[in-house]
Design a protein around this motif. Structure first.
Motif, PDB file in Angstrom:
ATOM      1  N   GLU A 118      32.476  13.294  39.262  1.00 14.00           N
ATOM      2  CA  GLU A 118      33.369  14.378  39.665  1.00 14.00           C
ATOM      3  C   GLU A 118      32.731  15.101  40.832  1.00 14.00           C
ATOM      4  O   GLU A 118      33.397  15.314  42.056  1.00 14.00           O
ATOM      5  N   SER A 119      31.565  15.576  40.583  1.00 12.95           N
ATOM      6  CA  SER A 119      30.900  16.168  41.655  1.00 12.95           C
ATOM      7  C   SER A 119      30.530  15.293  43.034  1.00 12.95           C
ATOM      8  O   SER A 119      30.779  16.023  44.168  1.00 12.95           O
ATOM      9  N   LEU A 120      30.116  13.991  42.853  1.00  8.16           N
ATOM     10  CA  LEU A 120      29.957  13.206  43.819  1.00  8.16           C
ATOM     11  C   LEU A 120      31.166  12.881  44.498  1.00  8.16           C
ATOM     12  O   LEU A 120      31.330  12.669  45.750  1.00  8.16           O
ATOM     13  N   ARG A 121      32.376  12.757  43.782  1.00  6.70           N
ATOM     14  CA  ARG A 121      33.740  12.473  44.352  1.00  6.70           C
ATOM     15  C   ARG A 121      34.119  13.574  45.339  1.00  6.70           C
ATOM     16  O   ARG A 121      35.144  13.497  45.998  1.00  6.70           O
ATOM     17  N   SER A 122      33.622  15.037  45.139  1.00  4.16           N
ATOM     18  CA  SER A 122      34.296  15.866  45.791  1.00  4.16           C
ATOM     19  C   SER A 122      33.329  16.176  47.024  1.00  4.16           C
ATOM     20  O   SER A 122      33.804  16.853  47.807  1.00  4.16           O
ATOM     21  N   LEU A 123      32.247  15.116  47.328  1.00  2.00           N
ATOM     22  CA  LEU A 123      31.632  15.346  48.583  1.00  2.00           C
ATOM     23  C   LEU A 123      32.326  14.675  49.772  1.00  2.00           C
ATOM     24  O   LEU A 123      32.678  13.555  49.404  1.00  2.00           O
ATOM     25  N   PRO A 124      32.566  15.335  50.982  1.00  2.00           N
ATOM     26  CA  PRO A 124      33.042  14.702  51.943  1.00  2.00           C
ATOM     27  C   PRO A 124      32.565  13.317  52.315  1.00  2.00           C
ATOM     28  O   PRO A 124      31.129  13.503  52.368  1.00  2.00           O
ATOM     29  N   GLY A 125      33.040  12.217  52.808  1.00  2.00           N
ATOM     30  CA  GLY A 125      32.342  11.366  53.482  1.00  2.00           C
ATOM     31  C   GLY A 125      31.669  10.261  52.334  1.00  2.00           C
ATOM     32  O   GLY A 125      30.711   9.333  52.945  1.00  2.00           O
ATOM     33  N   LEU A 126      31.881  10.580  51.112  1.00  2.00           N
ATOM     34  CA  LEU A 126      31.224   9.669  49.965  1.00  2.00           C
ATOM     35  C   LEU A 126      32.461   9.185  49.269  1.00  2.00           C
ATOM     36  O   LEU A 126      33.095   9.658  48.730  1.00  2.00           O
ATOM     37  N   VAL A 127      31.936   7.739  48.592  1.00  2.00           N
ATOM     38  CA  VAL A 127      32.989   6.988  48.014  1.00  2.00           C
ATOM     39  C   VAL A 127      32.098   6.610  46.875  1.00  2.00           C
ATOM     40  O   VAL A 127      31.107   6.023  47.048  1.00  2.00           O
ATOM     41  N   VAL A 128      32.758   6.908  45.504  1.00  2.00           N
ATOM     42  CA  VAL A 128      31.951   6.420  44.430  1.00  2.00           C
ATOM     43  C   VAL A 128      32.713   5.255  43.681  1.00  2.00           C
ATOM     44  O   VAL A 128      33.854   5.281  43.322  1.00  2.00           O
ATOM     45  N   VAL A 129      32.142   4.079  43.326  1.00  2.00           N
ATOM     46  CA  VAL A 129      32.600   3.115  42.883  1.00  2.00           C
ATOM     47  C   VAL A 129      32.053   2.967  41.329  1.00  2.00           C
ATOM     48  O   VAL A 129      30.656   2.878  41.122  1.00  2.00           O
ATOM     49  N   GLU A 130      32.740   2.822  40.119  1.00  2.00           N
ATOM     50  CA  GLU A 130      32.171   2.647  39.057  1.00  2.00           C
ATOM     51  C   GLU A 130      32.290   1.251  38.563  1.00  2.00           C
ATOM     52  O   GLU A 130      33.193   0.598  39.092  1.00  2.00           O
ATOM     53  N   VAL A 131      31.473   0.674  37.965  1.00  2.00           N
ATOM     54  CA  VAL A 131      31.343  -0.695  37.429  1.00  2.00           C
ATOM     55  C   VAL A 131      31.434  -0.594  35.755  1.00  2.00           C
ATOM     56  O   VAL A 131      31.564   0.424  35.034  1.00  2.00           O
ATOM     57  N   ASP A 132      31.163  -1.872  35.575  1.00  2.00           N
ATOM     58  CA  ASP A 132      31.200  -2.061  33.790  1.00  2.00           C
ATOM     59  C   ASP A 132      30.084  -1.317  33.019  1.00  2.00           C
ATOM     60  O   ASP A 132      30.523  -0.847  31.882  1.00  2.00           O
ATOM     61  N   ASP A 133      29.106  -1.277  33.754  1.00  2.00           N
ATOM     62  CA  ASP A 133      27.921  -0.618  32.854  1.00  2.00           C
ATOM     63  C   ASP A 133      27.830   0.849  33.321  1.00  2.00           C
ATOM     64  O   ASP A 133      27.642   0.998  34.523  1.00  2.00           O
ATOM     65  N   PRO A 134      28.005   1.716  32.501  1.00  2.00           N
ATOM     66  CA  PRO A 134      28.182   3.278  32.966  1.00  2.00           C
ATOM     67  C   PRO A 134      26.888   3.770  33.378  1.00  2.00           C
ATOM     68  O   PRO A 134      26.868   4.947  34.128  1.00  2.00           O
ATOM     69  N   LEU A 135      25.805   2.939  33.006  1.00  2.00           N
ATOM     70  CA  LEU A 135      24.685   3.266  33.650  1.00  2.00           C
ATOM     71  C   LEU A 135      24.347   3.373  35.332  1.00  2.00           C
ATOM     72  O   LEU A 135      23.304   3.758  35.892  1.00  2.00           O
ATOM     73  N   LYS A 136      25.346   2.360  35.667  1.00  2.00           N
ATOM     74  CA  LYS A 136      25.288   2.097  37.240  1.00  2.00           C
ATOM     75  C   LYS A 136      26.410   2.442  38.085  1.00  2.00           C
ATOM     76  O   LYS A 136      27.409   2.853  37.550  1.00  2.00           O
ATOM     77  N   LEU A 137      26.023   3.219  39.221  1.00  2.00           N
ATOM     78  CA  LEU A 137      27.312   3.793  39.998  1.00  2.00           C
ATOM     79  C   LEU A 137      26.696   3.132  41.575  1.00  2.00           C
ATOM     80  O   LEU A 137      25.812   3.053  41.875  1.00  2.00           O
ATOM     81  N   LEU A 138      27.967   2.978  42.185  1.00  2.00           N
ATOM     82  CA  LEU A 138      27.753   2.520  43.637  1.00  2.00           C
ATOM     83  C   LEU A 138      28.181   3.806  44.515  1.00  2.00           C
ATOM     84  O   LEU A 138      29.304   4.213  44.348  1.00  2.00           O
ATOM     85  N   LEU A 139      27.594   4.090  45.682  1.00  2.00           N
ATOM     86  CA  LEU A 139      27.965   5.190  46.377  1.00  2.00           C
ATOM     87  C   LEU A 139      28.036   4.466  47.836  1.00  2.00           C
ATOM     88  O   LEU A 139      27.187   3.634  48.460  1.00  2.00           O
TER      89      LEU A 139
END
Length: 474
Positions: A293-314
């Motif tokens: 939620e904090s990362l998604r509030s940052l302007p100009g940044l997109v957060v993508v979640e995948v099957d494994d919760p330990l991985k995030l794509l920015l």
């Protein structure tokens, strides 16, 4: 019993006895080492196979007890510690199932160590192309239909090698069905689960391939558990493969001078995951959600979640993942990898009450993205796109034949239709773009051009700085 750490305890007991070293290693418990004190301290525990510390290749004491605990933790028939990384596990499982000339079905986006194993054994690979995962914009898992077709065309295959999860944290929802299909034909399924040692920790994670029926599973404990680099596990749960056969190859392929720091680290990592509770998982998921939620509030940044919760794509739209990575590193943030579209970050497997500086991380990411916005974006629309590939492919020549053939360097722009003579590996993630014996297609060259344009790093035999690649001579 799961609270025991037999190797760690044996080492502590040995060091507490104030031993004098009349043996290898030559640093003599660190006395002769000129390393900085922070590193030198660890050398006290960097010993060898002495009385009371067991024998790595024929364990009967502390190592045997620790591997038995590992076996029970993962529900395997037998599990092994690996001190030469998952690479040695992949090599051993291929040696144990295939011989020269045998057919082996391989998920095309496998790690380079899998291709090296096939080359060493002299098996004939049949490549099955994974589906494109739209969420991550990466190659995902193989479809059941494609695997079924490969099994029909090559019913005498000696093994199927799959990757689960992928480097990007994508899992196949059809893996259990696919394993059952292979077992109907008495074909063992070998799974490179390098990024999945933590999957048994909680129901919040995808199910481990071992629990879905895979015969052999290799895991890099160091990727997601608190283990040292190179520390890995291999598990066997199969009626098709004898554990002693794999053990025989591990004895041949692994070092005869195992690092006790790595063994202690493996023992500790097993202990960590075996004592992981659902309350730990709930705590982790809560911290993770706050971070997302904090990362998604940052302007100009997109957060993508995948099957494994330990991985995030920015992602930073308009910019390549390589540009985003550079901006992060300018702010002392180091990601797992970058590609055309994004960077991959790996979160810690926190237990209840443990802290991690997510707040500081968000501040640095905010600063990095703000600095990035002052630069010109290099991303173009077609980057990171899906390329059309044949579902099932084979090599034009065997690895042995390639070794005997004449080869030449040619400009890669003139390589369409030629056959690759060497491996070309964007690294990370270490998944070969070209494999020796494969015909070079327009799609492959397009991928190469895209990666070069973005400054990707390559391993393998190449002269890309001169725009040359190595091919079989006509």
């Amino acid at each position: 019993m799961k609270n025991e750490r037999p190797i760690v305890e044996a080492l502590q007991k040995f060091v507490a006895s104030e031993p004098q070293s009349l043996h290898v290693p030559g640093h003599k418990h660190g006395v002769l080492s000129a390393l900085p004190n922070e590193l030198k301290t660890a050398l006290t525990y960097d010993v060898t196979e002495l009385s009371g510390l067991d024998d790595f290749h024929h364990p009967e004491e502390a190592i045997a007890s620790a591997e038995l605990l590992l076996t029970k933790t993962y529900g395997a028939d037998r599990s092994f510690f690996l001190v030469n990384g998952s690479t040695v596990g992949n090599l051993a499982m291929i040696y144990a199932t295939c011989q020269r000339g045998d057919i082996i079905i391989v998920q095309r986006n496998a790690h380079k160590s899998v291709f090296h194993g096939i080359e060493l054994v002299g098996a004939k690979p049949v490549y099955v192309t994974p589906q494109w995962d739209l969420q991550s914009g990466t190659a995902g898992s193989v479809s059941t239909e494609v695997l079924k077709e490969a099994l029909q065309r090559y019913p005498n295959a000696k093994a199927v090698i799959l990757t689960y999860p992928t480097y990007y944290g994508i899992v196949s929802q059809q893996l259990a069905q696919q394993i059952a299909l292979c077992h109907e034909k008495h074909i063992p399924v070998l799974v490179d689960e390098a990024h999945g040692a933590h999957l048994i920790a909680s129901k919040a994670f995808p199910v481990s391939a071992l629990n879905l029926g895979a015969d052999v599973v290799v895991q890099s404990a160091h990727k997601t558990l608190p283990a040292m680099t190179m520390a890995s596990f291999l598990h066997i749960k199969s009626s098709l493969i004898q554990p002693e056969k794999i053990n025989g190859y591990l004895r041949m392929l692994q070092s005869s001078s195992p690092s006790y720091l790595l063994l202690a680290s493996l023992d500790d990592a097993r202990h960590y995951v075996s004592t992981y509770l659902e309350s730990d998982s709930m705590y982790l998921m809560d911290k993770r959600q706050q971070l997302v939620e904090s990362l998604r509030s940052l302007p100009g940044l997109v957060v993508v979640e995948v099957d494994d919760p330990l991985k995030l794509l920015l992602r930073a739209p308009g910019y390549t993942g390589f540009q985003l990575k550079d901006a992060f590193e300018n702010n002392q943030l180091y990601v797992e990898l970058a590609d055309a579209e994004q960077v991959l970050i790996i979160l810690p497997l926190l237990k209840h009450g443990q802290s991690y500086p997510f707040g500081e991380m968000c501040i640095r990411i905010k600063d990095a993205v703000a600095e990035l916005k002052k630069q010109k974006g290099e991303a173009v629309e077609q980057m990171g796109k899906q390329y059309e590939m044949a579902h099932i492919t084979t090599s034009e020549y065997t690895f042995a034949e390639i070794g005997l053939m004449d080869k030449e360097w040619i400009p890669y722009m003139r390589a369409i239709g030629r056959v690759a003579a060497s491996m070309l590996i964007p690294y990370p993630p270490g998944i070969p773009l070209f494999v020796p014996g494969e015909k070079i297609t327009v799609a492959k060259l397009s991928q190469l051009e895209e990666l070069l344009a973005m400054g990707a790093a390559f391993q393998g035999v190449h002269r890309l700085q001169e725009k040359l690649i190595y091919v079989i001579k006509h």
